[in-house]
Design a protein around this motif. Structure first.
Motif, PDB file in Angstrom:
ATOM      1  N   ASN A  48     -99.939  80.383 -32.620  1.00 21.39           N
ATOM      2  CA  ASN A  48     -98.706  79.653 -32.320  1.00 21.39           C
ATOM      3  C   ASN A  48     -98.719  79.124 -30.889  1.00 21.39           C
ATOM      4  O   ASN A  48     -98.269  78.001 -30.638  1.00 21.39           O
ATOM      5  N   GLN A  51    -100.937  76.031 -30.808  1.00 21.53           N
ATOM      6  CA  GLN A  51    -100.289  74.884 -31.434  1.00 21.53           C
ATOM      7  C   GLN A  51     -99.157  74.341 -30.566  1.00 21.53           C
ATOM      8  O   GLN A  51     -98.967  73.129 -30.473  1.00 21.53           O
ATOM      9  N   GLU A  52     -98.406  75.212 -29.915  1.00 23.66           N
ATOM     10  CA  GLU A  52     -97.333  74.752 -29.026  1.00 23.66           C
ATOM     11  C   GLU A  52     -97.905  74.075 -27.784  1.00 23.66           C
ATOM     12  O   GLU A  52     -97.355  73.090 -27.293  1.00 23.66           O
ATOM     13  N   PRO A  56     -96.804  67.792 -29.730  1.00 21.40           N
ATOM     14  CA  PRO A  56     -96.381  67.318 -31.055  1.00 21.40           C
ATOM     15  C   PRO A  56     -97.416  66.442 -31.763  1.00 21.40           C
ATOM     16  O   PRO A  56     -97.392  66.339 -32.991  1.00 21.40           O
ATOM     17  N   GLU A  57     -98.334  65.821 -31.014  1.00 20.26           N
ATOM     18  CA  GLU A  57     -99.314  64.962 -31.687  1.00 20.26           C
ATOM     19  C   GLU A  57    -100.349  65.762 -32.480  1.00 20.26           C
ATOM     20  O   GLU A  57    -101.040  65.220 -33.326  1.00 20.26           O
ATOM     21  N   ARG A  59     -99.489  68.409 -34.418  1.00 20.34           N
ATOM     22  CA  ARG A  59     -98.641  69.268 -35.248  1.00 20.34           C
ATOM     23  C   ARG A  59     -99.380  69.772 -36.495  1.00 20.34           C
ATOM     24  O   ARG A  59     -99.193  70.887 -36.929  1.00 20.34           O
ATOM     25  N   ASP A  60    -100.245  68.928 -37.072  1.00 20.48           N
ATOM     26  CA  ASP A  60    -100.959  69.320 -38.288  1.00 20.48           C
ATOM     27  C   ASP A  60    -102.303  69.994 -37.993  1.00 20.48           C
ATOM     28  O   ASP A  60    -103.093  70.217 -38.894  1.00 20.48           O
ATOM     29  N   ASP A  62    -105.001  72.779 -37.481  1.00 16.43           N
ATOM     30  CA  ASP A  62    -105.210  74.107 -38.032  1.00 16.43           C
ATOM     31  C   ASP A  62    -106.358  74.770 -37.271  1.00 16.43           C
ATOM     32  O   ASP A  62    -107.403  74.146 -37.038  1.00 16.43           O
TER      33      ASP A  62
END
Length: 106
Positions: A48, A51-52, A56-57, A59-60, A62
């Motif tokens: 997390n 990812q943060e 936002p670009e 966001r997907d 993994d």
């Protein structure tokens, strides 16, 4: 991830019983369970945070995509050219068998 069969599981259980003894085995299993839960929480927290931090670009994004095997699979095998798609469909219809080959035809 691990492929443990019945005999392997029984062998591991007997080894744990011999190493820890019948009195200490429940406590050891409880500690191992706590440790696994804590490791999972730490891994989820790190995932997390990554990812943060990416914004936002991404966001997907993994984390599994960082695995070299998954990276190659995603970027080279998931995108098909229009020319290769009919050939792959024809091969899939053969259920993985090789198409017939005629030596005299060439």
């Amino acid at each position: 991830m691990f492929n443990i069969g019945g005999w392997e599981f029984i062998t591991l259980g007997l080894l744990a019983l011999l190493i820890f003894g019948p009195e200490q085995l429940p406590k050891a299993a409880q500690q191992a369970g706590r440790m696994l839960r804590q490791l999972r929480r730490m891994a989820d927290s790190a995932k997390n945070d990554i990812q943060e931090g990416l914004g936002p670009e991404f966001r997907d994004f993994d984390v599994q995509d960082l695995n070299p095997k998954r990276f190659v699979q995603k970027h080279f095998w998931e995108s098909e050219d229009e020319e290769e798609a009919p050939a792959r469909r024809a091969t899939a219809q053969l259920n993985g068998r090789r198409p017939p080959f005629d030596d005299e035809a060439t």
